[in-house]
Design a protein around this motif. Structure first.
Motif, PDB file in Angstrom:
ATOM      1  N   ARG A  35       0.947  -1.294  -0.077  1.00  0.00           N
ATOM      2  CA  ARG A  35      -0.001   0.104   0.091  1.00  0.00           C
ATOM      3  C   ARG A  35       0.787   1.183   0.104  1.00  0.00           C
ATOM      4  O   ARG A  35       0.499   2.249  -0.658  1.00  0.00           O
ATOM      5  CB  ARG A  35      -0.772   0.123   1.328  1.00  0.00           C
ATOM      6  N   SER A  36       2.012   1.322   0.639  1.00  0.00           N
ATOM      7  CA  SER A  36       2.915   2.372   0.772  1.00  0.00           C
ATOM      8  C   SER A  36       3.424   2.518  -0.591  1.00  0.00           C
ATOM      9  O   SER A  36       3.858   3.594  -0.923  1.00  0.00           O
ATOM     10  CB  SER A  36       3.749   2.192   1.977  1.00  0.00           C
ATOM     11  N   TYR A  37       3.889   1.370  -0.986  1.00  0.00           N
ATOM     12  CA  TYR A  37       4.518   1.427  -2.384  1.00  0.00           C
ATOM     13  C   TYR A  37       3.726   2.021  -3.349  1.00  0.00           C
ATOM     14  O   TYR A  37       4.044   2.787  -4.273  1.00  0.00           O
ATOM     15  CB  TYR A  37       5.167   0.109  -2.757  1.00  0.00           C
ATOM     16  N   LEU A  38       2.336   1.591  -3.518  1.00  0.00           N
ATOM     17  CA  LEU A  38       1.367   2.108  -4.307  1.00  0.00           C
ATOM     18  C   LEU A  38       0.994   3.578  -4.173  1.00  0.00           C
ATOM     19  O   LEU A  38       0.876   4.145  -5.112  1.00  0.00           O
ATOM     20  CB  LEU A  38       0.056   1.222  -4.140  1.00  0.00           C
ATOM     21  N   LYS A  39       1.058   4.084  -2.757  1.00  0.00           N
ATOM     22  CA  LYS A  39       0.839   5.463  -2.660  1.00  0.00           C
ATOM     23  C   LYS A  39       1.815   6.391  -3.350  1.00  0.00           C
ATOM     24  O   LYS A  39       1.807   7.271  -3.821  1.00  0.00           O
ATOM     25  CB  LYS A  39       0.530   5.905  -1.272  1.00  0.00           C
ATOM     26  N   LEU A  40       3.089   5.766  -2.873  1.00  0.00           N
ATOM     27  CA  LEU A  40       4.250   6.470  -3.258  1.00  0.00           C
ATOM     28  C   LEU A  40       4.372   6.346  -5.005  1.00  0.00           C
ATOM     29  O   LEU A  40       4.601   7.415  -5.727  1.00  0.00           O
ATOM     30  CB  LEU A  40       5.508   5.786  -2.944  1.00  0.00           C
ATOM     31  N   ALA A  41       3.969   5.382  -5.437  1.00  0.00           N
ATOM     32  CA  ALA A  41       3.976   5.196  -7.167  1.00  0.00           C
ATOM     33  C   ALA A  41       2.836   6.201  -7.688  1.00  0.00           C
ATOM     34  O   ALA A  41       3.305   6.779  -8.540  1.00  0.00           O
ATOM     35  CB  ALA A  41       3.624   3.960  -7.489  1.00  0.00           C
ATOM     36  N   ALA A  42       1.687   6.231  -6.989  1.00  0.00           N
ATOM     37  CA  ALA A  42       0.653   7.152  -7.656  1.00  0.00           C
ATOM     38  C   ALA A  42       1.021   8.587  -7.205  1.00  0.00           C
ATOM     39  O   ALA A  42       0.840   9.163  -8.289  1.00  0.00           O
ATOM     40  CB  ALA A  42      -0.678   6.632  -6.654  1.00  0.00           C
ATOM     41  N   ASP A  43       1.455   9.018  -6.335  1.00  0.00           N
ATOM     42  CA  ASP A  43       1.863  10.401  -5.869  1.00  0.00           C
ATOM     43  C   ASP A  43       2.874  10.850  -7.122  1.00  0.00           C
ATOM     44  O   ASP A  43       3.201  11.839  -7.520  1.00  0.00           O
ATOM     45  CB  ASP A  43       2.245  10.545  -4.697  1.00  0.00           C
ATOM     46  N   SER A  44       3.906   9.937  -7.206  1.00  0.00           N
ATOM     47  CA  SER A  44       5.033  10.241  -8.069  1.00  0.00           C
ATOM     48  C   SER A  44       4.623  10.366  -9.576  1.00  0.00           C
ATOM     49  O   SER A  44       4.977  11.290 -10.200  1.00  0.00           O
ATOM     50  CB  SER A  44       6.192   9.052  -7.965  1.00  0.00           C
ATOM     51  N   GLU A 621      -7.076  -0.249  -3.496  1.00  0.00           N
ATOM     52  CA  GLU A 621      -7.302   1.146  -3.978  1.00  0.00           C
ATOM     53  C   GLU A 621      -6.437   2.169  -3.532  1.00  0.00           C
ATOM     54  O   GLU A 621      -5.864   2.070  -2.282  1.00  0.00           O
ATOM     55  CB  GLU A 621      -8.827   1.278  -3.432  1.00  0.00           C
ATOM     56  N   VAL A 622      -6.152   3.011  -4.436  1.00  0.00           N
ATOM     57  CA  VAL A 622      -5.352   4.317  -4.227  1.00  0.00           C
ATOM     58  C   VAL A 622      -6.101   5.601  -4.591  1.00  0.00           C
ATOM     59  O   VAL A 622      -6.642   5.559  -5.476  1.00  0.00           O
ATOM     60  CB  VAL A 622      -4.012   3.984  -4.686  1.00  0.00           C
ATOM     61  N   ARG A 623      -5.892   6.606  -3.895  1.00  0.00           N
ATOM     62  CA  ARG A 623      -6.147   7.879  -4.203  1.00  0.00           C
ATOM     63  C   ARG A 623      -5.173   8.827  -4.098  1.00  0.00           C
ATOM     64  O   ARG A 623      -4.140   9.021  -3.216  1.00  0.00           O
ATOM     65  CB  ARG A 623      -7.346   8.507  -3.380  1.00  0.00           C
TER      66      ARG A 623
END
Length: 628
Positions: A35-44, A621-623
């Motif tokens: 989840r942390s990786y996904l959030k980092l990827a999404a924000d990046s 899910e990621v936002r």
């Protein structure tokens, strides 16, 4: 010896629990990591999307604008940037299932609030000299509103003065008619003395025709008197409504100098009663005139039928016969009014009125510097944001926000004094006026600057006893020594307001020459004398004065107009200018395609490492959102 397996079973079960716990912890850690990786990827990925801002918009206007015609472009770009993270997820084992843009805010949305925010974010790093604080901004707004209110009221009172002058001219027409009647009466009496019956009746008929004009003249007088009364009532209502925008000193000065309007109307009531009595007097005169004409026919008949057979008879006594006609004619007394019109020097009055006429007919030609050409730029474009997005939009902006907006526009937009060679030159003027051509924008802006200067100039005159005395002296010359005192006061206030306007014309001419003009006038910074004002009305030309070193330049007054204006409207007009200029290199550029903020929601599929059974996959899910 038989061996027991209890210990082995115990340790086996214990190890199973331990391994299950360890695997659960590892799975939980991996899930949290994913989840942390996904959030980092999404924000990046979103940062990468927004790093594709419009470079020329940044270079020219220091604005970050992400150009995307459709919401799908943001989604597609985000997926493209997030894909390498999915391919390299390794231990986390992720695959993108779907992504949607759920919130796209374009720079043209929100009534201009997003553009305002970008401007404020940039301007907070600016270094400004002599910039006011919140208290100073409040005082400035109060002064500007007071100047606008004084200008509006002075215009209304000027209209009242012109109506009063028209009323005086209607009175003059009545007096002239009465004077003409006296002239016809005297001419008829002379014909009686010459024993000229036909001549007498011709003059009597002329007198009657002139008398028949009186009802029409009185009707005109009454209409103008009613119009003046109604107009003064409306102006007084406007004065009452503007009390909150006026300082106590200005309120007292205006109330004192305009009280003469009410006195004039009251005094005119007595005069009007005397005037409206004239038709009745005219009817009585007509009866006497008919008797005199009938008697003249009788006298002629007596003379024609006189028997001249008697040689000793010297004929009829003509003196006695025609004297009887004269006696009747003497009873036809032509009335005269106890009031005379109060405008004696109509030339000076006309010159003062001519000064105001320049505002409607030739203001630009009057204030433009010699040799300066007006730009012929045209701004008509149906794709402008102010046309497609700005209708009915309202934007709330604090006083300091307005000041910073004006400073920003002054940095990045051109004006009349700019030297840049552009097709459309008067960009600041467009923000103020919003017209379709440079010439119209300049004309309206000059009028708005003139409004500020006229209001501030009149405030100074009202506070300067010497100038008020000069205005009263000139008013006395215009109305004459027999002029009504209230009318003299009305003309004096008219002179003061025209004087303030004339000084404002000089001020604007100086501003367009690149000179500075102080905001609050004093005797030392006042330039136009009353003689100069009359000369301005006579020649239609004026010269600028010496620059005020501590004054405000032309663009400074434009910033004052922006400070007074409606923020939302101005922000959309700024978008118009940005779009127009960027379109010179990129013809398809539109501000409505520029994104300020975006939000993406995505679902990825991840795989359980130790558990899962028949369905080892689970959704995550990621936002992510980003704004400039």
């Amino acid at each position: 010896m038989r061996k027991s397996g209890q210990v082995t079973v115990f340790f086996s079960l214990a190890l199973l629990c331990i391994f299950s716990l360890m695997c659960g912890l590892l799975e939980s850690a991996r899930t949290a990591g994913s989840r942390s990786y996904l959030k980092l990827a999404a924000d990046s990925a979103m940062d990468s999307v927004f790093s594709r801002y419009h470079r020329e918009a940044w270079e020219k206007y220091r604005l970050f604008l992400l150009e995307c015609e459709s919401d799908d472009e943001v989604e597609k770009a985000w997926k493209g940037f997030v894909k390498p993270y999915m391919d390299s997820s390794g231990w986390y084992s992720m695959d993108m299932e779907k992504a949607d843009t759920v919130g796209i805010f374009r720079i043209t949305d929100g009534g201009g609030q997003y553009l305002k925010q970008e401007i404020l974010d940039y301007m907070k790093y600016g270094i400004f000299e002599n910039m006011t604080d919140e208290k100073g901004a409040e005082d400035l707004l109060k002064n500007l509103k007071e100047a606008r209110a004084v200008k509006r009221l002075s215009g209304s009172f000027r209209d009242n003065e012109r109506e009063a002058v028209r009323l005086e001219r209607a009175l003059e027409d009545i007096n002239d008619s009465l004077k003409q009647q006296k002239a016809y009466w005297r001419a008829a009496y002379e014909r009686i003395e010459d024993y000229d019956g036909p001549g007498f009746r011709r003059e009597a008929d002329r007198l009657e025709r002139e008398m028949n004009r009186i009802p029409s003249l009185i009707k005109t007088y009454g209409k103008r008197a009613d119009d003046l009364k109604n107009s003064i009532n409306e102006t007084n209502n406007g004065l009452s409504a503007a009390q909150e925008e006026l300082s106590e000193e200005v309120r007292e000065a205006l109330s004192g100098d305009t009280s003469c309007y009410g006195s004039y109307v009251n005094q005119d009531g007595e005069r009007r009663r005397e005037i409206e009595a004239l038709p009745g007097q005219m009817e009585q005169m007509k009866e006497v005139m008919e008797q005199a004409k009938e008697r003249s026919f009788e006298v002629e008949s007596i003379i024609d039928n006189w028997d001249n057979d008697d040689e000793e008879d010297d004929g009829p006594d003509l003196s006695e016969l025609w004297g009887s006609v004269g006696e009747i004619w003497d009873e036809a007394n032509i009335p005269s009014l106890s009031y005379s019109n109060g405008v004696k020097d109509t030339e000076k009055q006309r010159l003062l009125e001519q000064v105001e006429g320049f505002i409607q007919t030739g203001l630009l030609s009057l204030v433009l510097p010699d040799g300066k050409e007006i730009s012929k730029g045209i701004l008509s474009d149906d794709s402008f944001p102010s046309v497609t997005c700005g209708e009915g939009q309202v934007l709330e902006a604090g006083l300091m926000d307005r000041i910073l907006f004006g400073e920003y526009c002054n940095r990045f937009l051109t004006s009349f004094l700019s030297e840049e060679d552009k097709e459309v030159k008067y960009e600041l003027e467009y923000l103020v006026s919003g017209k379709k051509t440079d010439e119209e924008n300049l004309k309206q802006t000059v009028l708005d600057v003139l409004m500020i200067r006229e209001g501030m100039n009149l405030i100074h005159i009202l506070s300067d006893g010497q100038k008020r005395e000069e205005a009263m002296a000139l008013a006395g010359l215009i109305t004459g020594s027999v002029g009504l005192a209230p009318l003299t006061g009305i003309v004096a206030f008219f002179i003061m307001s025209i004087w303030a306007l004339g000084e404002a014309i000089v001020d604007v001419k100086m501003l367009l020459e690149g000179k500075k003009v102080v905001f609050l006038k004093s005797r030392d910074t006042w330039r136009l004398s009353l003689d100069g004002l009359l000369e301005l009305g006579r020649t239609g030309t004026c010269a600028g004065g010496k620059e005020d070193e501590n004054g405000i330049g032309y663009t400074g007054y434009l910033k004052l107009l922006l400070f007074l204006g409606e923020p939302g409207q101005q922000h959309y007009r700024l978008m118009d200018m940005i779009q127009m200029n960027l379109c010179r290199k990129q013809a398809d550029f539109h501000m409505v395609h520029c994104v300020y903020q975006a939000e993406v929601r995505a679902t990825v599929r991840s795989r359980h490492m130790f558990f899962g059974g028949n369905n080892p996959f689970y959704p995550v899910e990621v936002r992510t959102e980003k704004a400039y």
